[in-house]
Design a protein around this motif. Structure first.
Motif, PDB file in Angstrom:
ATOM      1  N   GLU A   1     -27.156  -5.581  -1.991  1.00 52.41           N
ATOM      2  CA  GLU A   1     -26.291  -4.462  -2.369  1.00 52.41           C
ATOM      3  C   GLU A   1     -26.952  -3.512  -3.373  1.00 52.41           C
ATOM      4  OE1 GLU A   1     -22.534  -5.812  -3.900  1.00 52.41           O
ATOM      5  OE2 GLU A   1     -23.445  -7.158  -5.338  1.00 52.41           O
TER       6      GLU A   1
ATOM      7  N   VAL B   1     -21.917  -6.884   1.238  1.00 54.72           N
ATOM      8  CA  VAL B   1     -21.118  -7.767   2.106  1.00 54.72           C
ATOM      9  C   VAL B   1     -19.763  -8.018   1.445  1.00 54.72           C
ATOM     10  CG1 VAL B   1     -20.990 -10.040   3.214  1.00 54.72           C
ATOM     11  CG2 VAL B   1     -23.216  -8.913   2.924  1.00 54.72           C
ATOM     12  N   HIS B   2     -18.674  -7.767   2.196  1.00 56.04           N
ATOM     13  CA  HIS B   2     -17.361  -8.028   1.598  1.00 56.04           C
ATOM     14  C   HIS B   2     -16.617  -9.188   2.264  1.00 56.04           C
ATOM     15  CE1 HIS B   2     -16.523  -4.789   4.605  1.00 56.04           C
ATOM     16  NE2 HIS B   2     -15.531  -5.608   4.910  1.00 56.04           N
ATOM     17  N   HIS B   3     -17.144  -9.656   3.415  1.00 59.44           N
ATOM     18  CA  HIS B   3     -16.473 -10.776   4.085  1.00 59.44           C
ATOM     19  C   HIS B   3     -17.433 -11.408   5.096  1.00 59.44           C
ATOM     20  CE1 HIS B   3     -13.437 -13.393   5.482  1.00 59.44           C
ATOM     21  NE2 HIS B   3     -12.957 -12.675   6.476  1.00 59.44           N
TER      22      HIS B   3
ATOM     23  N   THR C   1     -20.083  -5.783   6.427  1.00 56.07           N
ATOM     24  CA  THR C   1     -20.735  -5.024   5.351  1.00 56.07           C
ATOM     25  C   THR C   1     -20.208  -3.595   5.325  1.00 56.07           C
ATOM     26  OG1 THR C   1     -22.544  -3.957   6.542  1.00 56.07           O
ATOM     27  CG2 THR C   1     -22.850  -6.284   6.004  1.00 56.07           C
ATOM     28  N   ASN C   2     -20.628  -2.834   4.309  1.00 56.41           N
ATOM     29  CA  ASN C   2     -20.262  -1.417   4.238  1.00 56.41           C
ATOM     30  C   ASN C   2     -21.008  -0.600   5.294  1.00 56.41           C
ATOM     31  OD1 ASN C   2     -22.726  -1.762   2.986  1.00 56.41           O
ATOM     32  ND2 ASN C   2     -22.348  -0.228   1.400  1.00 56.41           N
ATOM     33  N   GLN C   3     -21.927  -1.258   6.028  1.00 52.05           N
ATOM     34  CA  GLN C   3     -22.658  -0.578   7.106  1.00 52.05           C
ATOM     35  C   GLN C   3     -22.284  -1.173   8.457  1.00 52.05           C
ATOM     36  OE1 GLN C   3     -25.784   1.488   6.287  1.00 52.05           O
ATOM     37  NE2 GLN C   3     -24.963   1.554   4.211  1.00 52.05           N
ATOM     38  N   GLY C   4     -21.156  -1.817   8.527  1.00 49.90           N
ATOM     39  CA  GLY C   4     -20.737  -2.396   9.804  1.00 49.90           C
ATOM     40  C   GLY C   4     -20.891  -3.903   9.840  1.00 49.90           C
ATOM     41  N   VAL C   5     -20.583  -4.476  10.996  1.00 51.54           N
ATOM     42  CA  VAL C   5     -20.598  -5.937  11.146  1.00 51.54           C
ATOM     43  C   VAL C   5     -21.931  -6.367  11.758  1.00 51.54           C
ATOM     44  CG1 VAL C   5     -19.431  -7.930  12.179  1.00 51.54           C
ATOM     45  CG2 VAL C   5     -18.096  -5.931  11.473  1.00 51.54           C
TER      46      VAL C   5
ATOM     47  N   TYR D   1     -23.180 -17.840 -14.316  1.00 54.37           N
ATOM     48  CA  TYR D   1     -22.590 -18.829 -13.409  1.00 54.37           C
ATOM     49  C   TYR D   1     -22.964 -18.474 -11.968  1.00 54.37           C
ATOM     50  CZ  TYR D   1     -18.810 -15.496 -12.328  1.00 54.37           C
ATOM     51  OH  TYR D   1     -18.082 -14.404 -11.919  1.00 54.37           O
TER      52      TYR D   1
ATOM     53  N   LEU E   1     -22.963 -17.233  -8.360  1.00 55.43           N
ATOM     54  CA  LEU E   1     -22.101 -16.267  -7.673  1.00 55.43           C
ATOM     55  C   LEU E   1     -21.911 -16.741  -6.227  1.00 55.43           C
ATOM     56  CD1 LEU E   1     -20.591 -13.599  -7.924  1.00 55.43           C
ATOM     57  CD2 LEU E   1     -22.661 -12.431  -7.195  1.00 55.43           C
TER      58      LEU E   1
ATOM     59  N   GLU F   1     -18.955 -16.510  -4.212  1.00 53.93           N
ATOM     60  CA  GLU F   1     -17.751 -16.042  -3.520  1.00 53.93           C
ATOM     61  C   GLU F   1     -17.913 -15.983  -1.993  1.00 53.93           C
ATOM     62  OE1 GLU F   1     -19.345 -11.807  -5.140  1.00 53.93           O
ATOM     63  OE2 GLU F   1     -17.278 -12.268  -5.594  1.00 53.93           O
ATOM     64  N   LEU F   2     -19.128 -15.627  -1.523  1.00 50.87           N
ATOM     65  CA  LEU F   2     -19.314 -15.515  -0.069  1.00 50.87           C
ATOM     66  C   LEU F   2     -19.327 -16.878   0.618  1.00 50.87           C
ATOM     67  CD1 LEU F   2     -21.859 -12.558   0.128  1.00 50.87           C
ATOM     68  CD2 LEU F   2     -19.453 -12.552   0.817  1.00 50.87           C
TER      69      LEU F   2
ATOM     70  N   ALA G   1     -17.464 -19.217  -0.467  1.00 50.95           N
ATOM     71  CA  ALA G   1     -16.049 -19.609  -0.540  1.00 50.95           C
ATOM     72  C   ALA G   1     -15.235 -19.006   0.605  1.00 50.95           C
ATOM     73  CB  ALA G   1     -15.457 -19.197  -1.891  1.00 50.95           C
ATOM     74  N   VAL G   2     -15.533 -17.755   1.002  1.00 55.74           N
ATOM     75  CA  VAL G   2     -14.709 -17.133   2.050  1.00 55.74           C
ATOM     76  C   VAL G   2     -14.954 -17.747   3.438  1.00 55.74           C
ATOM     77  CG1 VAL G   2     -14.314 -14.943   0.848  1.00 55.74           C
ATOM     78  CG2 VAL G   2     -16.239 -15.120   2.434  1.00 55.74           C
TER      79      VAL G   2
END
Lengths: 89, 405
Positions: free
Chosen positions: B32, B79-81, B93-97, B286, B288, B290-291, B293-294
């Motif tokens: 990112e 990456v958001h998911h 991502t903000n640029q597509g899947v 700590y 990171l 989160e990804l 975790a999803v």
């Protein structure tokens, strides 16, 4: 009296969180929902460890293996256009 | 569909990409940040042997090597998911899947906050932000600052600010509250200080490090800590003084500092005001994660590794088919360890397609050994219990495999 801000996005103070934790003896999730700590723009990316620490202190429980607060997508600020399938250029 | 998508172009992600390309996998690295290198680009310190570790040069070496293997690296991709799909993953991502068969999450670490009264004023930043501004963007963060938090990371970055000509008044503890707790406790901080003592040209701290195992010596050192602080590279480090508030109307103008007892209790009436125009908050790092975790990767809480880490084995595989992890997401360690873990993860991913390849098996065994060797010789150790922490994760992986066999 501790007016130190913990959640900057929602302007929730340490006092708010400590008092809520004490009054309701709540889980991390309940604490988040009651105070809105971690529910602002940044999605709790700044205050998550702080909220975890307060809950640990209030409940006296050692951290378990599961994440205290569930991680929900999107994990980054995302535009509606992106979610709708339009790409940023 | 890609063979492998690597999230994070830091030392772990880039090293993994090189290994994947050496075994001819269709590889994409995304990050990112606008530039590759992750937090490596901010690093600049002198090793105990006198050699300089320059993160920008180390990054360039990795990028050059990755490019020599025609590795695709895309920066500015966030990456958001991540979703599990048939035979792989859909990376949103903000640029597509992006669809991929395998996924390596090398997302690194994030900084913990050390909230203090006034920490939302402009001019207050995390120590990591100060590092990026100074060493990456070449922006002077202020004219005179103070560091709240004395630990391995903050001492190393304080030195970098000094080298860049940024004036620091001193380093002191953040005042104790529910969140800062141990970071404001002189005894706990001394335990951490002895681990970086060899970096400090100070007889006092070297004395401490020799007896690092004896708690009573450390207690003595805390109780008789010099009033003027112990100087590291000419900058006073105070572990018997705490920053109780950051003051200013529209920006940082000063901090209020008071003396504290050996247990971190403030000494009434000892307050003094120090004029500064910036404050660096150092609450530690700590993983990171989160990804991980999803996509429902199981986690293990391991204090020695910095918090919750995705369960993984020694080959960097997680219990989620096709999901690998490397670098600080697996525990807070130096960038050299992260790089070695990345190489190992890359080889493990290659192994999926080359099940009976003796050469690859040898390389994986070597890479596993290399991670351990680098860990043992690291000049900066974030936690003394790293090996114990690593064992806990390994056990968690085995337990998970048995339960799901």
């Amino acid at each position: 009296m501790d007016h130190t801000i913990i959640c900057r996005c929602e302007e929730v103070t340490l006092e708010d969180i400590n008092n809520t934790a004490e009054k309701y003896g709540c889980s991390a999730r309940e604490l988040k929902l009651r105070t809105r700590a971690g529910m602002g723009y940044c999605g709790g990316r700044t205050c998550r460890p702080a909220v975890d620490a307060v809950v640990q202190e209030a409940t006296g429980e050692e951290p378990g293996n599961n994440l205290p607060l569930k991680v929900q997508p999107p994990v980054r600020p995302t535009s509606l256009a992106t979610l709708g399938g339009q790409h940023q250029s | 569909m890609r063979d492998i998508v690597i999230i994070g172009a830091g030392p772990a992600g880039l090293s993994a990409a090189i290994a994947c390309r050496e075994w001819d996998l269709d590889t994409l690295v995304i990050d990112e940040f606008p530039k590759p290198g992750g937090r490596l680009v901010g690093q600049l310190h002198q090793e105990p042997d006198g050699e300089w570790w320059n993160g920008i040069k180390e990054t360039q070496k990795l990028v050059d090597k990755a490019e020599a293997f025609n590795t695709e690296i895309k920066c500015g991709v966030s990456v958001h998911h991540i979703e599990k799909v048939d035979n792989g993953f859909a990376v949103h991502t903000n640029q597509g899947v992006i669809d991929t068969e395998n996924l390596l999450v090398a997302s690194g670490a994030a900084e913990s906050p050390a909230p203090l009264p006034g920490w939302t004023l402009p001019g207050v930043m995390s120590i990591g932000a100060a590092q990026v501004m100074t060493n990456v963007h070449r922006v002077r963060v202020g004219n005179k600052g103070i560091v709240a938090g004395v630990n391995v990371l903050s001492a190393a970055i304080a030195r970098e600010l000094q080298l860049a000509g940024v004036e620091l008044h001193s380093m002191a503890l953040p005042a104790v509250n529910t969140v800062t707790k141990d970071a404001g406790n002189p005894k706990k901080v001394m335990d951490g200080l002895v681990r970086i003592a060899h970096l400090a040209p100070s007889a006092f701290l070297r004395f401490g490090s020799k007896f690092a195992k004896a708690a009573w010596i450390r207690n003595l050192a805390v109780n008789f800590y010099p009033k003027g602080g112990v100087k590291m590279w000419g900058m006073p480090i105070h572990i018997r003084k705490a920053i109780v508030s950051i003051n200013g109307t529209t920006q940082v103008e000063s901090v209020t500092v008071c003396k504290v007892t050996a247990d971190g209790e403030p000494v009434a009436g000892s307050e003094e005001t120090i004029e500064v125009d910036f404050v660096c908050i150092a609450g530690g790092l700590y993983p990171l994660a989160e990804l991980a975790a999803v996509i429902d990767c199981p986690f293990q809480y391991v204090e020695e590794l910095g918090g919750h880490v995705p369960v993984h084995n020694q080959q960097m595989e997680t219990p989620v088919e096709g999901l690998y992890v490397a670098g600080n997401i697996t525990g807070i360690e130096s960038s050299k360890v992260a790089g070695a873990q990345g190489t190992l993860a890359g080889l493990s991913i290659a192994k999926k397609n080359e099940k009976s390849n003796a050469e690859l098996d040898i390389k994986i065994a070597e890479a596993m050994k290399q991670v351990k060797t680098i860990r043992e010789t690291a000049s900066i150790q974030f936690h003394p219990g790293i090996n114990a922490g690593r064992k806990k994760v390994e056990k968690a992986y085995q337990a998970y495999e048995q339960a799901n066999a």
